[in-house]
Design a protein around this motif. Structure first.
Motif, PDB file in Angstrom:
ATOM      1  N   GLY A   7     -67.142 -45.857 -32.465  1.00  0.00           N
ATOM      2  CA  GLY A   7     -66.212 -46.939 -32.762  1.00  0.00           C
ATOM      3  C   GLY A   7     -66.549 -48.166 -31.934  1.00  0.00           C
ATOM      4  N   LYS A   8     -66.560 -49.343 -32.564  1.00  0.00           N
ATOM      5  CA  LYS A   8     -66.892 -50.589 -31.865  1.00  0.00           C
ATOM      6  C   LYS A   8     -65.834 -51.649 -32.132  1.00  0.00           C
ATOM      7  CE  LYS A   8     -71.936 -50.114 -32.174  1.00  0.00           C
ATOM      8  NZ  LYS A   8     -73.166 -50.809 -32.638  1.00  0.00           N
ATOM      9  N   SER A   9     -65.541 -52.423 -31.101  1.00  0.00           N
ATOM     10  CA  SER A   9     -64.576 -53.509 -31.246  1.00  0.00           C
ATOM     11  C   SER A   9     -65.124 -54.594 -32.166  1.00  0.00           C
ATOM     12  CB  SER A   9     -64.231 -54.099 -29.881  1.00  0.00           C
ATOM     13  OG  SER A   9     -65.391 -54.603 -29.237  1.00  0.00           O
ATOM     14  N   ILE A  26     -56.520 -42.310 -29.230  1.00  0.00           N
ATOM     15  CA  ILE A  26     -57.525 -42.682 -30.221  1.00  0.00           C
ATOM     16  C   ILE A  26     -57.198 -41.935 -31.499  1.00  0.00           C
ATOM     17  CG2 ILE A  26     -59.989 -42.742 -30.759  1.00  0.00           C
ATOM     18  CD1 ILE A  26     -60.481 -42.648 -27.705  1.00  0.00           C
ATOM     19  N   ASN A  27     -56.772 -42.680 -32.507  1.00  0.00           N
ATOM     20  CA  ASN A  27     -56.247 -42.069 -33.737  1.00  0.00           C
ATOM     21  C   ASN A  27     -55.153 -41.048 -33.410  1.00  0.00           C
ATOM     22  OD1 ASN A  27     -57.868 -43.616 -35.362  1.00  0.00           O
ATOM     23  ND2 ASN A  27     -59.312 -41.995 -35.862  1.00  0.00           N
ATOM     24  N   GLY A  28     -54.335 -41.383 -32.425  1.00  0.00           N
ATOM     25  CA  GLY A  28     -53.206 -40.540 -32.061  1.00  0.00           C
ATOM     26  C   GLY A  28     -53.522 -39.423 -31.089  1.00  0.00           C
ATOM     27  N   ASP A  74     -65.290 -45.849 -41.214  1.00  0.00           N
ATOM     28  CA  ASP A  74     -63.838 -45.786 -41.139  1.00  0.00           C
ATOM     29  C   ASP A  74     -63.356 -46.657 -39.984  1.00  0.00           C
ATOM     30  OD1 ASP A  74     -64.492 -44.360 -38.881  1.00  0.00           O
ATOM     31  OD2 ASP A  74     -63.688 -42.442 -39.561  1.00  0.00           O
ATOM     32  N   SER A  75     -62.112 -46.468 -39.592  1.00  0.00           N
ATOM     33  CA  SER A  75     -61.548 -47.219 -38.476  1.00  0.00           C
ATOM     34  C   SER A  75     -60.958 -46.245 -37.464  1.00  0.00           C
ATOM     35  CB  SER A  75     -60.448 -48.176 -38.960  1.00  0.00           C
ATOM     36  OG  SER A  75     -60.970 -49.151 -39.838  1.00  0.00           O
ATOM     37  N   SER A 122     -68.264 -45.623 -37.338  1.00  0.00           N
ATOM     38  CA  SER A 122     -69.482 -45.238 -38.052  1.00  0.00           C
ATOM     39  C   SER A 122     -69.874 -43.828 -37.624  1.00  0.00           C
ATOM     40  CB  SER A 122     -70.624 -46.221 -37.761  1.00  0.00           C
ATOM     41  OG  SER A 122     -70.929 -46.245 -36.369  1.00  0.00           O
ATOM     42  N   TYR A 123     -70.719 -43.194 -38.423  1.00  0.00           N
ATOM     43  CA  TYR A 123     -71.142 -41.816 -38.161  1.00  0.00           C
ATOM     44  C   TYR A 123     -72.659 -41.769 -38.013  1.00  0.00           C
ATOM     45  CZ  TYR A 123     -66.414 -40.365 -39.371  1.00  0.00           C
ATOM     46  OH  TYR A 123     -65.057 -40.206 -39.397  1.00  0.00           O
TER      47      TYR A 123
END
Length: 221
Positions: free
Chosen positions: A124-126, A30-32, A204-205, A154-155
């Motif tokens: 995070g959502k698809s 997830i983000n590396g 963000d993503s 989202s935060y």
């Protein structure tokens, strides 16, 4: 001292729920960053989810796979990943039912605690990005799957009113939920939505890569 004693009591009270070893595995980046856990299959509302959780920080990665052949089990095939908030839209259903080769729909949701104890989260959502989850069945009946994609990030931050009016009771509930999540492998109230948290303006993503899971399923009788 009193708070410490209560927390110790919570730890021992959940010892009987300790996470049992199993053959389930789920891995992803997830983000590396590596994410690895032993997933469980649980029912949330009317749907079955595959949920994988870790602690320090608390993290939850959930995958929902839904077919339209009225089967309760997870069947092999290619599932179309869709918007987590609008999974059952007419457009999504039409894509699956139009002879496109999709077995069904999939939703992916990721939650990470960014400030303890469960004060702030990154979610995070698809989305509808034409991504897929591919499921294969092994000779022993277990399922293997591969997945990847980009999640809309989202935060979330705990509302001041929830912190103030919830007081020590809310804090203790959160600490108990953290202990349950850690000792059982099942997430407990880790989702901030509708739970006294407010979504922040920042977005963000989250890039999800190299996702795989192995899930032995009970035999059907």
């Amino acid at each position: 001292m009193k708070l410490f004693s209560i927390l110790v009591g919570l730890l021992f009270s959940t010892a009987a729920l300790a996470q049992l070893p199993n053959a389930n595995t789920l891995k992803a980046k997830i983000n590396g960053e590596e994410f690895q856990s032993q997933p469980r299959r649980i029912r949330i509302g009317a749907y079955w989810w595959i949920t994988a959780n870790t602690s320090k920080p608390d993290q939850s990665l959930r995958i929902w796979l839904g077919s339209y052949d009225h089967t309760d089990g997870i069947e092999p095939g290619t599932y179309l990943v869709v918007d987590a908030d609008k999974a059952d839209s007419k457009g999504n259903k039409a894509k699956v039912q139009a002879g496109s080769g999709y077995k069904g729909l999939a939703v992916i949701k990721y939650v990470k605690e960014t400030r303890e104890p469960r004060m702030e989260y990154h979610v995070g959502k698809s989305q509808n990005n034409d991504e897929t989850v591919v499921v294969k069945k092994n000779a022993d009946g277990s399922l293997e799957a591969t997945f990847s994609g980009v999640l809309a990030g989202s935060y979330w931050k705990e509302k001041s009113s929830a912190t103030v009016f919830g007081g020590m009771g809310r804090l203790m509930n959160k600490m108990e939920d953290k202990v349950i999540t850690k000792t059982t492998g099942f997430d407990s109230s880790i989702d901030p939505e509708g739970n006294g948290y407010k979504q922040q303006s920042k977005k963000d993503s989250l890039v999800l890569t190299e996702g795989t899971f192995h899930l032995p399923l009970p035999s059907k009788h």
